[in-house]
Enzyme design. Structure first.
Site, PDB file in Angstrom:
ATOM      1  N   CYS A 149       0.816  -1.213   0.000  1.00 11.96           N
ATOM      2  CA  CYS A 149       0.000   0.000   0.000  1.00 11.96           C
ATOM      3  C   CYS A 149       0.857   1.274   0.000  1.00 11.96           C
ATOM      4  O   CYS A 149       1.503   1.560  -0.995  1.00 11.96           O
ATOM      5  CB  CYS A 149      -1.012  -0.060   1.144  1.00 11.96           C
ATOM      6  SG  CYS A 149      -2.436   0.970   0.826  1.00 11.96           S
ATOM      7  N   HIS A 155      -3.335  -5.015   1.748  1.00 12.99           N
ATOM      8  CA  HIS A 155      -2.628  -5.168   3.033  1.00 12.99           C
ATOM      9  C   HIS A 155      -2.567  -6.625   3.486  1.00 12.99           C
ATOM     10  O   HIS A 155      -3.383  -7.043   4.314  1.00 12.99           O
ATOM     11  CB  HIS A 155      -3.358  -4.375   4.127  1.00 12.99           C
ATOM     12  CG  HIS A 155      -3.182  -2.910   4.030  1.00 12.99           C
ATOM     13  ND1 HIS A 155      -2.145  -2.247   4.648  1.00 12.99           N
ATOM     14  CD2 HIS A 155      -3.900  -1.986   3.374  1.00 12.99           C
ATOM     15  CE1 HIS A 155      -2.236  -0.951   4.395  1.00 12.99           C
ATOM     16  NE2 HIS A 155      -3.298  -0.767   3.616  1.00 12.99           N
ATOM     17  N   GLU A 158      -0.693  -7.963   5.536  1.00 11.09           N
ATOM     18  CA  GLU A 158      -0.344  -8.058   6.970  1.00 11.09           C
ATOM     19  C   GLU A 158      -1.578  -7.953   7.860  1.00 11.09           C
ATOM     20  O   GLU A 158      -1.493  -8.202   9.059  1.00 11.09           O
ATOM     21  CB  GLU A 158       0.675  -6.966   7.345  1.00 11.09           C
ATOM     22  CG  GLU A 158       0.148  -5.549   7.421  1.00 11.09           C
ATOM     23  CD  GLU A 158      -0.054  -4.887   6.066  1.00 11.09           C
ATOM     24  OE1 GLU A 158       0.008  -5.577   5.026  1.00 11.09           O
ATOM     25  OE2 GLU A 158      -0.302  -3.670   6.045  1.00 11.09           O
TER      26      GLU A 158
HETATM   27  N1  GLN Z   1      -3.684   6.444   1.227  1.00  7.06           N
HETATM   28  C1  GLN Z   1      -2.367   6.135   1.703  1.00  7.06           C
HETATM   29  C2  GLN Z   1      -1.329   6.949   0.947  1.00  7.06           C
HETATM   30  O1  GLN Z   1      -1.604   7.490  -0.054  1.00  7.06           O
HETATM   31  C3  GLN Z   1      -2.063   4.666   1.559  1.00  7.06           C
HETATM   32  C4  GLN Z   1      -3.087   3.881   2.313  1.00  7.06           C
HETATM   33  C5  GLN Z   1      -2.555   2.723   3.064  1.00  7.06           C
HETATM   34  O2  GLN Z   1      -1.357   2.466   3.177  1.00  7.06           O
HETATM   35  N2  GLN Z   1      -3.484   2.022   3.636  1.00  7.06           N
HETATM   36  O3  GLN Z   1      -0.224   7.041   1.385  1.00  7.06           O
END
Ligand code: GLN
Length: 197
Positions: free
Chosen positions: A86, A177, A179
């Site tokens: 992410c 995610h 994890e």
């Molecule tokens: N929206 C976050 C970003 O742009 C990423 C979201 C996340 O890691 N759950 O950094």
């Protein structure tokens, strides 16, 4: 064998990744020695690196300020494995179309922040992933949309015809995610040779 696993810990879901790598190691009869990385000088001794989700603008700023960014680049240049999830994937990408995120170009994809999925905030989906025998429960939270994938990058999974898991050499990146579930198979895929699925 004990795997020395660095978890980038300047910001984000650090403890979940620490537990996930410990679970994945245990499933292989190994142990993971988790090192939380908030300053330079620790990553060079690590075998693998996890780059968690969180807030990519903050993570990017802090890893450059602390001198960790160049150590991450050296880790990948040495072909040591990385799992970037992410916000971690956003930081690892070649571009995030956002001047506040200084990306590291570890994975040759570009991303658009907070743009994946019809429900922009969060959803869970069973995901078919290359190399896994059954779907993986993928949790998406304000996930990045991967809007370009270079030819030499392997797409491991797609959702809605969009890449959501990729491999570029030693780096596995997911827009979701892994994890946040008990399922260790993505950590397996990223860090252990023989994946049992
Ligand atoms: N929206 C976050 C970003 O742009 C990423 C979201 C996340 O890691 N759950 O950094």
């Amino acid at each position: 064998m004990t795997l020395r696993a660095g978890v980038l810990a300047v910001q984000g879901d650090v403890s979940e990744h620490a537990e996930a790598i410990e679970r994945a190691a245990a499933a292989h009869g190994e142990t993971a020695d988790v090192v939380e990385i908030r300053k330079s000088g620790l990553l060079p001794d690590c075998d693998v690196l996890l780059m968690p989700g969180g807030e990519s603008t903050t993570i990017s700023r802090l890893i450059h300020r602390e001198g960790i960014a160049s150590e991450i680049e050296a880790h990948v240049a040495a072909e040591k494995p990385v799992l970037a999830t992410c916000a971690g994937l956003i930081v690892a990408a070649s571009d995030a179309h956002d001047d506040r995120v200084e990306t590291l170009n570890l994975v040759d994809v570009t991303v658009e922040r907070n743009a994946f999925g019809r429900q922009k905030d969060s959803f869970e989906a069973p995901l078919d992933i290359d190399g896994l025998a059954s779907p993986f429960p993928a949790v998406f939270i304000r996930a990045p949309l991967i809007d370009y994938v270079a030819d030499d990058v392997d797409v491991l999974a797609s959702w809605d015809d969009r890449a959501v898991a990729v491999r570029d050499g030693p780096v596995v990146g997911t827009s979701f995610h892994p994890e946040l579930t008990d399922d260790p198979r993505i950590h397996d895929l990223a860090f252990f040779e023989n994946v049992e699925s």
